[in-house]
Design a protein around this motif. Structure first.
Motif, PDB file in Angstrom:
ATOM      1  N   SER A   5      52.083  10.416  28.851  1.00  0.00           N
ATOM      2  CA  SER A   5      51.005   9.997  27.961  1.00  0.00           C
ATOM      3  C   SER A   5      50.957  10.872  26.709  1.00  0.00           C
ATOM      4  CB  SER A   5      49.661  10.083  28.695  1.00  0.00           C
ATOM      5  OG  SER A   5      48.587   9.873  27.795  1.00  0.00           O
ATOM      6  N   ASP A   6      50.757  10.242  25.546  1.00  0.00           N
ATOM      7  CA  ASP A   6      50.603  10.995  24.302  1.00  0.00           C
ATOM      8  C   ASP A   6      49.378  11.898  24.336  1.00  0.00           C
ATOM      9  OD1 ASP A   6      52.861   9.906  23.159  1.00  0.00           O
ATOM     10  OD2 ASP A   6      51.783   8.284  22.151  1.00  0.00           O
ATOM     11  N   GLU A   7      48.411  11.569  25.177  1.00  0.00           N
ATOM     12  CA  GLU A   7      47.192  12.381  25.263  1.00  0.00           C
ATOM     13  C   GLU A   7      47.479  13.797  25.756  1.00  0.00           C
ATOM     14  OE1 GLU A   7      44.360  10.307  27.639  1.00  0.00           O
ATOM     15  OE2 GLU A   7      44.107   8.660  26.204  1.00  0.00           O
ATOM     16  N   LEU A   8      48.572  13.974  26.467  1.00  0.00           N
ATOM     17  CA  LEU A   8      48.938  15.315  26.918  1.00  0.00           C
ATOM     18  C   LEU A   8      49.115  16.280  25.752  1.00  0.00           C
ATOM     19  CD1 LEU A   8      51.557  14.718  29.762  1.00  0.00           C
ATOM     20  CD2 LEU A   8      49.334  15.849  29.993  1.00  0.00           C
ATOM     21  N   PHE A   9      49.517  15.761  24.605  1.00  0.00           N
ATOM     22  CA  PHE A   9      49.853  16.603  23.460  1.00  0.00           C
ATOM     23  C   PHE A   9      48.782  16.548  22.373  1.00  0.00           C
ATOM     24  CE2 PHE A   9      53.645  14.645  25.380  1.00  0.00           C
ATOM     25  CZ  PHE A   9      54.132  15.774  26.024  1.00  0.00           C
ATOM     26  N   GLU A  10      47.584  16.128  22.765  1.00  0.00           N
ATOM     27  CA  GLU A  10      46.467  16.064  21.831  1.00  0.00           C
ATOM     28  C   GLU A  10      45.372  17.024  22.263  1.00  0.00           C
ATOM     29  OE1 GLU A  10      45.253  12.010  21.898  1.00  0.00           O
ATOM     30  OE2 GLU A  10      47.081  11.244  20.961  1.00  0.00           O
ATOM     31  N   TYR A  11      44.634  17.542  21.277  1.00  0.00           N
ATOM     32  CA  TYR A  11      43.459  18.349  21.548  1.00  0.00           C
ATOM     33  C   TYR A  11      42.457  18.074  20.438  1.00  0.00           C
ATOM     34  CZ  TYR A  11      40.305  22.228  22.279  1.00  0.00           C
ATOM     35  OH  TYR A  11      39.170  22.992  22.521  1.00  0.00           O
ATOM     36  N   SER A  12      41.247  17.636  20.823  1.00  0.00           N
ATOM     37  CA  SER A  12      40.251  17.220  19.843  1.00  0.00           C
ATOM     38  C   SER A  12      39.058  18.151  19.769  1.00  0.00           C
ATOM     39  CB  SER A  12      39.772  15.799  20.151  1.00  0.00           C
ATOM     40  OG  SER A  12      39.233  15.733  21.465  1.00  0.00           O
ATOM     41  N   GLY A  13      39.093  19.260  20.515  1.00  0.00           N
ATOM     42  CA  GLY A  13      37.976  20.193  20.515  1.00  0.00           C
ATOM     43  C   GLY A  13      37.950  21.079  19.279  1.00  0.00           C
ATOM     44  N   PRO A  14      36.928  21.929  19.134  1.00  0.00           N
ATOM     45  CA  PRO A  14      36.830  22.850  17.991  1.00  0.00           C
ATOM     46  C   PRO A  14      37.916  23.913  18.058  1.00  0.00           C
ATOM     47  CG  PRO A  14      35.116  23.319  19.603  1.00  0.00           C
ATOM     48  CD  PRO A  14      35.787  22.065  20.060  1.00  0.00           C
ATOM     49  N   THR A  15      38.375  24.353  16.881  1.00  0.00           N
ATOM     50  CA  THR A  15      39.436  25.371  16.792  1.00  0.00           C
ATOM     51  C   THR A  15      39.168  26.305  15.633  1.00  0.00           C
ATOM     52  OG1 THR A  15      40.794  24.022  15.333  1.00  0.00           O
ATOM     53  CG2 THR A  15      41.170  23.770  17.701  1.00  0.00           C
ATOM     54  N   HIS A  16      39.860  27.423  15.616  1.00  0.00           N
ATOM     55  CA  HIS A  16      39.994  28.265  14.430  1.00  0.00           C
ATOM     56  C   HIS A  16      41.243  27.800  13.696  1.00  0.00           C
ATOM     57  CE1 HIS A  16      36.827  31.087  15.306  1.00  0.00           C
ATOM     58  NE2 HIS A  16      37.340  31.383  16.476  1.00  0.00           N
ATOM     59  N   SER A  17      41.115  27.328  12.462  1.00  0.00           N
ATOM     60  CA  SER A  17      42.269  26.829  11.709  1.00  0.00           C
ATOM     61  C   SER A  17      42.923  27.951  10.917  1.00  0.00           C
ATOM     62  CB  SER A  17      41.853  25.709  10.766  1.00  0.00           C
ATOM     63  OG  SER A  17      41.403  24.580  11.523  1.00  0.00           O
ATOM     64  N   HIS A  18      44.265  27.902  10.820  1.00  0.00           N
ATOM     65  CA  HIS A  18      45.036  28.894  10.073  1.00  0.00           C
ATOM     66  C   HIS A  18      45.935  28.191   9.079  1.00  0.00           C
ATOM     67  CE1 HIS A  18      44.003  32.369  12.706  1.00  0.00           C
ATOM     68  NE2 HIS A  18      43.866  31.413  13.599  1.00  0.00           N
TER      69      HIS A  18
END
Length: 210
Positions: free
Chosen positions: A197-210
């Motif tokens: 599943s493509d969902e394995l490689f997705e993350y939609s939560g909050p992050t610190h962006s660099h």
């Protein structure tokens, strides 16, 4: 030196003679071509990876789901550690509440265990940091899969050769070992899967962006 020179007859990939009867089947130029161009042949897989790095802040044994350039790394208990695509890497660090997000090009190498999962940048093979074979490649079996064992000479700044085990068909690296320090990393289990599943490689939560 460019890759065309490396692969040309008489180039840097020219191998010295060997008395080993199992060696030089195909030879280094064939193996190098597989390392550079084999990713399109790489099947989807799940497996277990062990990294021997005492200074590594993450677990040494992890589960990996991999679909060519994309991969997901979890602890053996199921805790998410890394999600990687060609355009983005999300890294969960033990001392941070939010994961780090890195936006990068196709050769960005960031994140947990990435050095044991991602392919080397093709440009690396034009340099002298473990890129020149000391002897012809040897055909071996690794976890029941046909593979090549390659011993690469160190640059002047490093003390000992590096041994790589790479898949004979698509060039994925299964293990690396220093002749001075011992095992650096090794896949200990690999299972090829038909779909992922493509969902394995997705993350939609909050992050610190660099």
């Amino acid at each position: 030196m460019d890759l065309h020179t490396l692969l040309a007859p008489g180039g840097r990939s020219k191998l010295r003679r060997s008395n080993h009867t199992r060696t030089n089947v195909g030879g280094w130029p064939v193996v190098l071509q597989t390392l550079l161009n084999g990713q399109a042949e790489e099947p989807m897989m799940v497996g277990t990876l062990v990294v021997n790095r005492p200074d590594h802040p993450w677990p040494s044994e992890v589960r990996v789901s991999k679909s060519q350039e994309k991969y997901r790394v979890e602890s053996m208990a199921g805790e998410l550690l890394t999600v990687h695509t060609p355009d983005r890497t999300v890294v969960f660090r033990p001392d941070q509440e939010l994961p780090d997000q890195f936006d990068h090009g196709p050769w960005g190498v960031v994140g947990t265990h990435s050095g044991a999962i991602e392919r080397r940048d093709p440009y690396d093979w034009t340099l002298d940091d473990f890129t020149v074979p000391t002897k012809p490649p040897v055909q071996v079996q690794f976890l029941g899969l046909p593979a090549w064992e390659i011993e690469l000479a160190p640059p002047h700044s490093k003390p000992a050769p590096l041994v790589m085990i790479v898949d004979a068909t698509h060039g994925m690296t299964y293990a690396e070992r220093s002749l001075r320090y011992g095992d650096l990393y090794s896949w200990t289990n690999i299972q090829v899967v038909e779909a992922m599943s493509d969902e394995l490689f997705e993350y939609s939560g909050p992050t610190h962006s660099h």
